[in-house]
Design a protein around this motif. Structure first.
Motif, PDB file in Angstrom:
ATOM      1  N   MET A   1       0.821  -1.200   0.000  1.00 54.78           N
ATOM      2  CA  MET A   1       0.000   0.000   0.000  1.00 54.78           C
ATOM      3  C   MET A   1       0.860   1.258   0.000  1.00 54.78           C
ATOM      4  N   SER A   2       2.171   1.091  -0.008  1.00 55.36           N
ATOM      5  CA  SER A   2       3.064   2.237   0.050  1.00 55.36           C
ATOM      6  C   SER A   2       2.896   3.074  -1.203  1.00 55.36           C
ATOM      7  N   GLY A   3       2.836   4.387  -1.031  1.00 57.40           N
ATOM      8  CA  GLY A   3       2.686   5.280  -2.160  1.00 57.40           C
ATOM      9  C   GLY A   3       1.243   5.502  -2.576  1.00 57.40           C
ATOM     10  N   VAL A   4       0.324   4.661  -2.093  1.00 53.10           N
ATOM     11  CA  VAL A   4      -1.089   4.784  -2.442  1.00 53.10           C
ATOM     12  C   VAL A   4      -1.830   5.425  -1.280  1.00 53.10           C
ATOM     13  N   SER A   5      -2.563   6.491  -1.575  1.00 52.06           N
ATOM     14  CA  SER A   5      -3.363   7.136  -0.541  1.00 52.06           C
ATOM     15  C   SER A   5      -4.801   6.655  -0.652  1.00 52.06           C
ATOM     16  N   ARG A   6      -5.394   6.302   0.486  1.00 54.21           N
ATOM     17  CA  ARG A   6      -6.788   5.854   0.520  1.00 54.21           C
ATOM     18  C   ARG A   6      -7.574   6.750   1.469  1.00 54.21           C
ATOM     19  N   SER A   7      -8.773   7.079   1.077  1.00 52.82           N
ATOM     20  CA  SER A   7      -9.631   7.913   1.920  1.00 52.82           C
ATOM     21  C   SER A   7     -11.085   7.522   1.695  1.00 52.82           C
ATOM     22  N   GLY A   8     -11.878   7.638   2.753  1.00 52.58           N
ATOM     23  CA  GLY A   8     -13.285   7.311   2.593  1.00 52.58           C
ATOM     24  C   GLY A   8     -14.024   7.361   3.912  1.00 52.58           C
ATOM     25  N   PHE A   9     -15.300   6.998   3.829  1.00 52.21           N
ATOM     26  CA  PHE A   9     -16.207   7.097   4.971  1.00 52.21           C
ATOM     27  C   PHE A   9     -16.487   5.726   5.570  1.00 52.21           C
ATOM     28  N   VAL A  10     -16.473   5.681   6.910  1.00 52.01           N
ATOM     29  CA  VAL A  10     -16.751   4.447   7.661  1.00 52.01           C
ATOM     30  C   VAL A  10     -17.781   4.779   8.729  1.00 52.01           C
ATOM     31  N   THR A  11     -18.863   4.024   8.792  1.00 53.63           N
ATOM     32  CA  THR A  11     -19.806   4.200   9.888  1.00 53.63           C
ATOM     33  C   THR A  11     -19.622   3.074  10.908  1.00 53.63           C
ATOM     34  N   VAL A  12     -19.671   3.439  12.181  1.00 61.08           N
ATOM     35  CA  VAL A  12     -19.531   2.469  13.273  1.00 61.08           C
ATOM     36  C   VAL A  12     -20.935   2.209  13.819  1.00 61.08           C
ATOM     37  N   VAL A  13     -21.402   0.970  13.689  1.00 58.55           N
ATOM     38  CA  VAL A  13     -22.755   0.636  14.131  1.00 58.55           C
ATOM     39  C   VAL A  13     -22.718  -0.510  15.134  1.00 58.55           C
ATOM     40  N   GLY A  14     -23.835  -0.718  15.791  1.00 56.47           N
ATOM     41  CA  GLY A  14     -23.952  -1.821  16.751  1.00 56.47           C
ATOM     42  C   GLY A  14     -25.062  -1.534  17.736  1.00 56.47           C
ATOM     43  N   ARG A  15     -25.329  -2.485  18.597  1.00 52.71           N
ATOM     44  CA  ARG A  15     -26.336  -2.283  19.629  1.00 52.71           C
ATOM     45  C   ARG A  15     -25.821  -1.300  20.674  1.00 52.71           C
ATOM     46  N   PRO A  16     -26.699  -0.772  21.539  1.00 51.43           N
ATOM     47  CA  PRO A  16     -26.237   0.173  22.563  1.00 51.43           C
ATOM     48  C   PRO A  16     -25.203  -0.443  23.510  1.00 51.43           C
ATOM     49  N   ASN A  17     -24.262   0.381  23.928  1.00 49.87           N
ATOM     50  CA  ASN A  17     -23.326   0.040  25.002  1.00 49.87           C
ATOM     51  C   ASN A  17     -22.295  -1.035  24.647  1.00 49.87           C
ATOM     52  N   VAL A  18     -21.984  -1.179  23.345  1.00 47.69           N
ATOM     53  CA  VAL A  18     -20.952  -2.150  22.964  1.00 47.69           C
ATOM     54  C   VAL A  18     -19.574  -1.508  22.871  1.00 47.69           C
ATOM     55  N   GLY A  19     -19.503  -0.165  23.060  1.00 49.10           N
ATOM     56  CA  GLY A  19     -18.196   0.489  23.073  1.00 49.10           C
ATOM     57  C   GLY A  19     -17.858   1.266  21.824  1.00 49.10           C
ATOM     58  N   LYS A  20     -18.867   1.664  21.042  1.00 48.48           N
ATOM     59  CA  LYS A  20     -18.605   2.379  19.787  1.00 48.48           C
ATOM     60  C   LYS A  20     -17.872   3.699  20.024  1.00 48.48           C
ATOM     61  N   SER A  21     -18.367   4.495  20.969  1.00 43.88           N
ATOM     62  CA  SER A  21     -17.743   5.806  21.204  1.00 43.88           C
ATOM     63  C   SER A  21     -16.342   5.668  21.780  1.00 43.88           C
ATOM     64  N   THR A  22     -16.136   4.675  22.647  1.00 42.75           N
ATOM     65  CA  THR A  22     -14.794   4.428  23.192  1.00 42.75           C
ATOM     66  C   THR A  22     -13.822   4.103  22.064  1.00 42.75           C
ATOM     67  N   LEU A  23     -14.273   3.280  21.106  1.00 39.72           N
ATOM     68  CA  LEU A  23     -13.420   2.909  19.980  1.00 39.72           C
ATOM     69  C   LEU A  23     -13.143   4.123  19.086  1.00 39.72           C
ATOM     70  N   VAL A  24     -14.160   4.916  18.803  1.00 39.47           N
ATOM     71  CA  VAL A  24     -13.962   6.108  17.966  1.00 39.47           C
ATOM     72  C   VAL A  24     -12.960   7.056  18.620  1.00 39.47           C
ATOM     73  N   ASN A  25     -13.121   7.297  19.917  1.00 40.52           N
ATOM     74  CA  ASN A  25     -12.170   8.162  20.627  1.00 40.52           C
ATOM     75  C   ASN A  25     -10.754   7.608  20.550  1.00 40.52           C
ATOM     76  N   ARG A  26     -10.613   6.305  20.695  1.00 41.94           N
ATOM     77  CA  ARG A  26      -9.296   5.653  20.645  1.00 41.94           C
ATOM     78  C   ARG A  26      -8.695   5.783  19.243  1.00 41.94           C
ATOM     79  N   LEU A  27      -9.489   5.579  18.211  1.00 42.42           N
ATOM     80  CA  LEU A  27      -8.992   5.683  16.836  1.00 42.42           C
ATOM     81  C   LEU A  27      -8.574   7.117  16.497  1.00 42.42           C
TER      82      LEU A  27
END
Length: 300
Positions: free
Chosen positions: A1-27
């Motif tokens: 992947m060296s030299g190649v730039s990738r960009s795009g949209f990712v949505t984080v989904v799941g049931r309540p309280n599985v840690g989505k916001s914690t993961l987003v903050n960490r990322l």
């Protein structure tokens, strides 16, 4: 992947309280979403940008997908479901070692209809032993044709960099979509309201967190001070009494802790005025929901 730039949209989904916001903050590497041990903490879709040497991941942290009981919850779930169809990749977060239940099958159906590649993240592996984790992975593997399955811990950071690496690998080639110093599309007022709500979530129990909302009524930047007036909405007089506390003690605690966080966030001295208002059925009121950024997208 060296030299190649990738960009795009990712949505984080799941049931309540599985840690989505914690993961987003960490990322992201800093706090863009409030976190608590209460389900349905996230009410709005939050856009957050992750910059890596190989490109840029634009994340949508969405409300947990659950059976709605108020107009507010309906709009939260609509936000999450709609988001799944508008991105390049979906990151579906589940909780180890839970076996898939009816709520997960509903999420699966939503993702199947979206037609987007799905990466499954099995979160909270720090809380389970490997022998208990493997059957959960096998059970989820049969639900959907996943692009990847990654066990991780958003809390400790285990495999979070791997998640970022694999998300980037599935994004299309292209230049960064946002400047490298861009973090989120939410205004300062949104984060101020969320910081106040986070302290309420931390200090209250039972049904109060769900029936509480925060509206920023004024936000004035003066030369050496930011003056903020915020209304905490509750649905019952009894809830107002609990939030104010004996001699105003609860409201003072919430206000003091929130003000410290807001000052650190804004980098300025803050005067924070908090008021508790009883507004029955505010979770059904389109005008209030609109003020909180929970607009009815279907009727815009």
């Amino acid at each position: 992947m060296s030299g190649v730039s990738r960009s795009g949209f990712v949505t984080v989904v799941g049931r309540p309280n599985v840690g989505k916001s914690t993961l987003v903050n960490r990322l992201v590497g800093q706090k863009v979403a409030i976190v608590s041990d209460k389900p349905q903490t996230t009410r709005n879709r939050i856009l957050a940008v992750v910059n890596k040497p190989g490109g840029q991941i634009v994340l949508f942290d969405t409300p947990g997908i659950h059976k709605p009981v108020h107009r507010m919850n309906e709009r939260m779930v609509e936000t999450a479901v709609r988001s799944a169809g508008q991105v390049d990749v979906v990151l579906w977060l589940v909780e180890a070692p839970e076996a898939p239940g009816p709520g997960d099958r509903y999420v699966r159906d939503v993702l199947q209809r979206s037609g987007r590649p799905v990466i499954l993240g099995i979160n909270k592996i720090d809380l389970v032993s490997k022998p208990r984790l493997l059957p959960a992975i096998d059970a989820y593997r049969t639900l959907l044709d996943f692009a990847e399955i990654i066990p991780l811990s958003a809390r400790t950071g285990e495999n979070v960099e791997l998640v970022a690496e694999r998300l980037l690998a599935h994004l299309p080639e292209g230049d960064r979509l946002y400047p490298e110093d861009f973090l989120t599309d939410q205004p300062e007022r949104f984060f101020v309201a969320e910081m106040i709500r986070e302290r309420i979530l931390h200090h209250t129990r039972d049904e109060i967190p769900y029936s509480t909302g925060v509206v920023i009524e004024s936000f004035k930047e003066e030369p050496e001070l930011v003056r903020i007036q915020a209304a905490i909405l509750v649905e019952r007089e009894s809830h107002k009494g609990i939030l104010i506390g004996r001699g105003g003690s609860m409201l003072k605690t919430v206000g003091t802790e929130a003000r410290r966080e807001i000052e650190a966030f804004l980098g300025a001295k803050v005067f924070l005025g908090l008021f508790v208002k009883v507004r029955e059925h505010w979770r059904e009121d389109p005008a209030v929901l609109g003020e909180m950024g929970l607009a009815d997208k279907g009727r815009e």
